[in-house]
Design a protein around this motif. Structure first.
Motif, PDB file in Angstrom:
ATOM      1  N   LYS A 178       0.794  -1.219   0.000  1.00 35.88           N
ATOM      2  CA  LYS A 178       0.000   0.000   0.000  1.00 35.88           C
ATOM      3  C   LYS A 178       0.832   1.278   0.000  1.00 35.88           C
TER       4      LYS A 178
ATOM      5  N   SER B 223       3.526   7.891  -1.121  1.00 36.06           N
ATOM      6  CA  SER B 223       2.124   7.689  -1.490  1.00 36.06           C
ATOM      7  C   SER B 223       1.591   6.478  -0.731  1.00 36.06           C
ATOM      8  N   TYR B 224       0.297   6.543  -0.369  1.00 31.33           N
ATOM      9  CA  TYR B 224      -0.298   5.476   0.443  1.00 31.33           C
ATOM     10  C   TYR B 224      -1.710   5.193  -0.055  1.00 31.33           C
ATOM     11  N   GLN B 225      -1.988   3.934  -0.332  1.00 29.34           N
ATOM     12  CA  GLN B 225      -3.315   3.511  -0.775  1.00 29.34           C
ATOM     13  C   GLN B 225      -4.165   3.253   0.461  1.00 29.34           C
TER      14      GLN B 225
ATOM     15  N   GLU C 111      -9.326   1.241  -1.300  1.00 29.05           N
ATOM     16  CA  GLU C 111      -9.292   0.856  -2.704  1.00 29.05           C
ATOM     17  C   GLU C 111      -9.618   2.039  -3.595  1.00 29.05           C
TER      18      GLU C 111
ATOM     19  N   GLN D 225      -6.261   7.203  -2.739  1.00 26.84           N
ATOM     20  CA  GLN D 225      -4.801   7.220  -2.596  1.00 26.84           C
ATOM     21  C   GLN D 225      -4.367   8.600  -2.140  1.00 26.84           C
TER      22      GLN D 225
END
Length: 704
Positions: A508, A553-555, A558, A561
């Protein structure tokens, strides 16, 4: 001539079912892919050097940013800053790794296509329509075919047709914002031939944040067309031809419909002589009372380019890549009564041979030649004995070899060296034949190391060079040209750059830390002699800059982001002394991308902290009596951009958005970029913040 609308018609016809589309029955047939030579070489890793750190901006990201031109597309990219060099003409310089705009080389499909002149006024006119990917490589020697890119390269990779399709986009907004673009693509039934055509026009009005009748950002009208043809002669040979043409008009200074009626009226007003005062109360905050020509800057450019390339796989081990480019860039301009006309012609030829010895060793041998001729003229200065035209002849012939060694899947090493013969002749200088005549050797090393499946290190060390060629490169020197102009350049700028990055990628999260150090000898700088005449010379001290940045960056979900980045640049005193406009040394950003069902939301917030401009020689006054000094301790600011899109169907997307939604601009929220010096002289370069306020827009995107 406005060639946009005939071009749009042509691209529409090109994309019509009769011209391109296969029938429904044909589309239903089983598709058997036959890879051409380019696809096969890319799959083997020969055509794309992925060892050096390269940032990518794809076509979808360009849409999310509502980018109409190159400067808008890369303005907030990590490691890049787009510097506004003039509040009148709005000249933009693309800075990479903390280096100056002239140290950036713009490529098209890997081939250098931008001349010295277009590097100053051409960046705002490069259309984004038809661009598949923008590749940003940082550091000296970032490209074997562009050693002059001391800062790095920006490679505009054309979108490759994969089916018969077309796209129409139209948008409108305040500030006179208009954008219309058309992209049409088609492939033959045997998939051996492909064609793509683009046409784009984008416009915006002048912006006057303090309503004093003088704009802080100019009118801009760009028109561009391009057509690309490619054909696989066989499974081993492919050819490509690309033609592009663009025209651009920029006008800043007196506001149309306010302090002047038209551009023509402005240029003709020179015959009225000088007004008693430029502003009421003799202060830049007052209403403009001068004649239109006294603050006017007008730049009209026309650009035409051809690119030919052939790729041939001789056998399983040898591949030949040949390219030729021809570029003509013409500028006609007016700077507060000083006319300047220039024509810049460049021809570039390159041949590259790949030799795959085995799975571990790939040898690349190449040669290239760049021949550039620029001729300039100023009728207003023709009789000035102190004025010297910056016309030049410039030739570079190079030879290089690179060994790429891959002993395992965890480690790659590329060792390269270039040999270049460089000559530069300022033809108006009668005191010497060639101001620059040198032979250079430039080594480079690139390394990629997979420490772990989640950790990758990249290290690049390389040397580069650049020949200073025009007074446009430093401090917008044409504005002082009524006092004459002199060139005192005898050596190339010589740089050594060190770049390291560490990347971590997991399910992620993705994070990259980058550190760069660049040192430059003989850096070009504009100064003035005792008579006040501008002189393009070179620093005797070494200039250097440290740059580091961190991006994460981080998800989170779903559908969501999140991202953040921070950048920092540190210049030594010698480097600081060469800048006409203070660069942004620190900035941070946060962004998000949300997609749910038919909705997409993109937002970005950029923050620049407070800073002191005195380190860059900023000084000036708001009044002619030099009683009210302009401040050099300037406030922090933030810029918020966002765009909301809704997919009405598979083919139609509607969107609305804002750039600079908080409506922060220097003239309205701080002070005017206009100034007077201690002797009452007028200038336009006290710039440190955005020159435009809020832009709200809406539009649609139709794929068919």
């Amino acid at each position: 001539m406005n060639y946009l609308y005939p071009s749009l018609l042509a691209t529409t016809l090109l994309s019509s079912p009769a011209a391109l589309a296969k029938s429904t029955d044909q589309n239903a047939l089983e598709h058997i892919e036959v890879q051409g030579v380019q696809a096969r070489l890319q799959s083997r890793g020969i055509l794309k050097d992925s060892i050096a750190k390269t940032e990518l901006i794809d076509a979808e990201q360009l849409k999310n940013m509502q980018a109409s031109n190159l400067t808008e597309a890369i303005d907030k990219a990590l490691g890049i800053r787009v510097s506004n060099e003039c509040s009148m003409c709005g000249a933009k310089r693309v800075m990479i790794n903390g280096m100056k705009g002239e140290h950036t080389n713009v490529l098209v499909d890997g081939v250098p296509m931008h001349t010295m002149l277009s590097g100053f006024y051409g960046m705002d006119s490069v259309a984004t329509a038809g661009i598949g990917t923008i590749e940003i490589a940082r550091g000296a020697g970032a490209s074997l075919t562009a050693p002059e890119a001391i800062g790095g390269t920006v490679n505009l990779v054309s979108q490759k047709p994969s089916k018969n399709a077309a796209e129409l986009e139209m948008a409108t907004g305040n500030q006179g914002y208009r954008k219309v673009s058309m992209v049409a693509m088609g492939i033959s039934e045997d998939e051996h031939s492909a064609i793509s055509a683009i046409a784009q026009q984008n416009t915006r009005d002048q912006f006057d944040g303090d309503n004093n009748g003088v704009s802080e950002s100019p009118l801009l009208d760009n028109q561009s067309i391009a057509i690309t043809l490619s054909h696989d002669l066989s499974l081993d040979t492919s050819v490509k031809i690309r033609y592009g043409r663009s025209i651009s008009e920029v006008f800043g200074g007196p506001v149309l419909g306010d302090t002047t009626s038209s551009i023509a009226e402005t240029l003709a007003s020179v015959t009225r002589g000088e007004a008693a005062n430029l502003f009421s109360d003799n202060t830049v905050d007052g209403r403009y009372t001068g004649h239109p020509w006294e603050t006017a800057e007008w730049v009209d450019t026309q650009r035409e380019e051809w690119l030919f390339s052939i790729l041939h796989s001789i056998n399983d081990q040898l591949t030949l890549d040949i390219s030729y480019a021809n570029v003509e860039h013409i500028q006609d301009s007016f700077y507060e009564s000083i006319d300047y006309w220039a024509k810049d012609d460049m021809q570039f030829f390159a041949a590259k041979l790949y030799y795959a010895i085995n799975d571990q060793h790939l040898i690349t041998v190449g040669m290239d030649n760049r021949d550039e001729q620029m001729r300039s003229h100023s009728a207003a200065l023709a009789d000035n004995p102190l004025y010297m035209s910056d016309s030049f002849d410039y030739t570079v012939s190079g030879l290089y070899i690179q060994e790429t060694y891959t002993p395992s899947i965890d480690f790659e090493l590329a060792l390269a060296v270039r040999f270049d013969r460089i000559t530069a002749d300022f033809i108006a200088n009668q005191t010497s034949d060639d101001e620059i005549d040198e032979t250079l050797v430039s080594p480079r090393i690139d390394m990629r190391w997979f420490h772990h499946e989640n950790w990758i290190s990249r290290l690049s060390i390389g040397q580069g060079y650049r020949a200073p060629l025009s007074f446009f490169e430093s401090d917008h020197g044409i504005l002082d040209a009524e006092k004459g102009y002199l060139v005192d350049v005898h050596e190339v700028e010589r740089s050594t750059g060190y770049n390291y990055s560490l990347n971590h990628s997991a399910d992620k999260i993705n994070a990259t830390l980058s550190v760069a150090y660049t040192q430059v000898d003989n850096l070009a700088s504009l100064s003035h002699n005792e008579a006040g005449t501008p002189v393009l010379g070179q620093l005797t001290e070494q200039a250097d800059v440290w740059a580091w940045d961190l991006a994460v960056s981080y998800q989170l979900l779903e559908q969501l982001q999140l991202g953040a980045s921070i950048e920092n640049y540190r210049y030594n005193d010698a480097f600081k002394s060469s800048f006409g406009i203070a660069p942004t040394e620190k900035r941070a950003s946060m962004n998000l991308e949300f997609a749910q069902a038919n909705w997409t939301v993109n937002a970005n917030y950029l923050f620049v902290p407070s800073r002191n401009l005195s380190d860059y020689g900023y000084e000036g006054f708001n009044d002619t009596q030099a009683q009210h000094a302009k401040k050099t301790d300037v406030s922090s600011y933030g810029i918020l951009d966002f765009k909301v899109s809704y997919a009405l169907s598979e083919d139609i997307k509607l969107y609305v958005g804002m750039n600079n939604a908080l409506d922060y601009n220097q003239a309205a929220d701080e002070e005017s970029p206009l100034l007077f010096d201690s002797e009452g002289g007028y200038d336009v370069t006290f710039i440190y913040a955005p020159m435009r306020g809020r832009l709200a827009y809406l539009g649609f995107d139709y794929d068919f």
